[in-house]
Scaffold this motif. Structure first.
Motif, PDB file in Angstrom:
ATOM      1  N   ARG A   1       7.069  -6.961   5.366  1.00  0.00           N
ATOM      2  CA  ARG A   1       6.353  -5.758   4.926  1.00  0.00           C
ATOM      3  C   ARG A   1       5.202  -6.131   3.997  1.00  0.00           C
ATOM      4  N   HIS A   2       5.496  -6.991   3.011  1.00  0.00           N
ATOM      5  CA  HIS A   2       4.422  -7.447   2.123  1.00  0.00           C
ATOM      6  C   HIS A   2       3.373  -8.247   2.902  1.00  0.00           C
ATOM      7  N   MET A   3       3.835  -9.068   3.805  1.00  0.00           N
ATOM      8  CA  MET A   3       2.919  -9.904   4.588  1.00  0.00           C
ATOM      9  C   MET A   3       1.940  -9.033   5.375  1.00  0.00           C
ATOM     10  N   ASN A   4       2.455  -7.995   6.030  1.00  0.00           N
ATOM     11  CA  ASN A   4       1.579  -7.085   6.772  1.00  0.00           C
ATOM     12  C   ASN A   4       0.661  -6.304   5.830  1.00  0.00           C
ATOM     13  N   ASN A   5       1.212  -5.810   4.723  1.00  0.00           N
ATOM     14  CA  ASN A   5       0.392  -5.053   3.777  1.00  0.00           C
ATOM     15  C   ASN A   5      -0.765  -5.878   3.238  1.00  0.00           C
ATOM     16  N   LEU A   6      -0.500  -7.133   2.947  1.00  0.00           N
ATOM     17  CA  LEU A   6      -1.536  -7.985   2.357  1.00  0.00           C
ATOM     18  C   LEU A   6      -2.705  -8.222   3.298  1.00  0.00           C
TER      19      LEU A   6
END
Length: 396
Positions: free
Chosen positions: A363-368
């Protein structure tokens, strides 16, 4: 060395450099309060929000207002008047929860509220800021267009005078909070330069539509703003903003929050990987005991600690009034790129579990991938830094 000293000096894996001691008591209290809110109100639910591509803003906004983080770095009008560093620490904790939640707070406080606070009339400030600080009214910031992202000077949205009124016509794209906003701060080209306007929800000719099928920032509302000859009274104009300096000053405020926020996303990924590596057994022992995984963990820990140090340093500079926009650009460039590397490395540590929403990493990876693009792409910030280093502007 005594046993007490040995205990006191022991390395804390999740605060390897002892950065907590760099904070004052009030800063630590604010940090801890926001961290507890995120742990209680965000983390248990955000995976579901991300999967469903929805976020309960109607519930969250008043709670965030009560927490005191909406426009917390502004003075008066119901705002807390906190230091820049304290605001940054709040952004760090919010983005450790999810970039979409930090975006909600950042767009509200550093873009919409800051624009009104810095460039608005007293009447506009009294009308909007107290309600926005309480989370009773939501704002959005309309600058980006389909063909004018990194080059806002090329915007096609126009505003023209018609007697005492203004007529706005144009389109804005990728606008956080757009369809749920009670007021939009819309920037338009005029015969007198770029000007800002406050467009209340429901104004005739002003419509929004949400952008769907996103695979990033799914726990965030992203919209298109359509302005079809929207008629506004003279009082809708932000009187103090007369050029691109107006919207760019707002973006610099928001980018400062991203410097801290990206460090929070990186920290969440690193901590998830560290905890997982101690529990995951392979070939009869925890993978944390292997050389390859320790190299990954050491590299991630270095990136996280370095990012927090950089953010704190820029926060101190901002509080002292010495921080320049080019230095904020370096901070965003460095910390978002570092966070992306931490997220990708953490994903590898988690193996197949790293692609599920049971863990925060994917989730963080996609958001970033959105954070590295919005409010100035990595390429543009690199050119801003390069121009400051060489005295030669590649952007012009």
């Amino acid at each position: 060395m005594t046993a007490a000293a040995t205990t006191q000096d022991a390395i804390r894996p999740k605060d390897f450099l002892g950065l907590d001691q760099l904070l004052g008591d009030e800063e630590r209290d604010i940090r801890d309060t926001v961290r507890a809110f995120v742990a209680d109100r965000i983390v248990p639910h955000v995976g579901d929000w991300f999967e469903a591509a929805e976020v309960p803003v109607a519930e969250l906004a008043p709670a965030l207002g009560k927490l005191g983080v909406l426009g917390m770095h502004l003075e008066g009008y119901g705002c807390a008047g906190a230091s820049a560093t304290a605001y940054g620490l709040a952004c760090l904790e919010l983005e450790a929860g999810d970039s979409g939640i930090r975006s909600l707070v950042s767009v509200q406080g550093s873009l919409a509220m800051y624009a009104i606070h810095r460039w608005g009339s007293e009447e506009q400030k009294q009308r909007w800021l107290p309600a926005m600080a309480a989370g009773e009214a939501i704002g959005c910031f309309g600058l980006t267009e389909p063909d004018a992202g990194s080059d806002p000077g090329a915007m096609r949205t126009r505003a023209r005078r018609d007697g005492d009124d203004w007529i706005l016509h144009g389109q804005k794209m990728w606008i956080t909070n757009g369809s749920i906003a009670d007021v939009a701060v819309v920037w338009a080209a005029t015969d007198d330069g770029v000007r800002g306007f406050l467009v209340p929800k429901g104004t005739k000719g002003f419509t929004t539509q949400d952008i769907h099928k996103k695979l990033s920032l799914r726990a965030s509302v992203t919209s298109e703003l359509l302005l079809d000859d929207v008629r506004l009274p003279a009082g809708a104009l932000l009187p103090e903003a007369t050029s691109l300096r107006g919207p760019l000053s707002c973006l610099n405020e928001a980018r400062f929050g991203i410097v801290f926020g990206a460090a929070g996303a990186a920290r969440a990924c690193f901590e998830a990987a560290l905890d997982y590596s101690k529990e995951r057994i392979a070939f009869g022992r925890p993978i944390a005991a292997t050389q390859l995984q320790q190299l990954k963990l050491a590299t991630m820990a270095t990136d996280v600690n370095r990012s927090v140090l950089l953010a704190l340093h820029l926060g101190r500079m901002k509080d002292q009034g010495t921080l320049r926009p080019e230095q904020v650009s370096m901070g965003k460039l460095a910390n978002v790129n570092a966070a992306l590397e931490v997220a990708r490395t953490a994903r590898q540590v988690l193996g197949a579990n790293g692609v599920t929403l049971e863990y925060p990493v994917i989730r963080h990876m996609n958001n970033l991938e959105s954070v590295v693009t919005y409010e100035g792409t990595a390429d543009v910030h690199a050119l801003v830094v390069g121009g400051a280093l060489t005295g030669m502007q590649a952007l012009r």
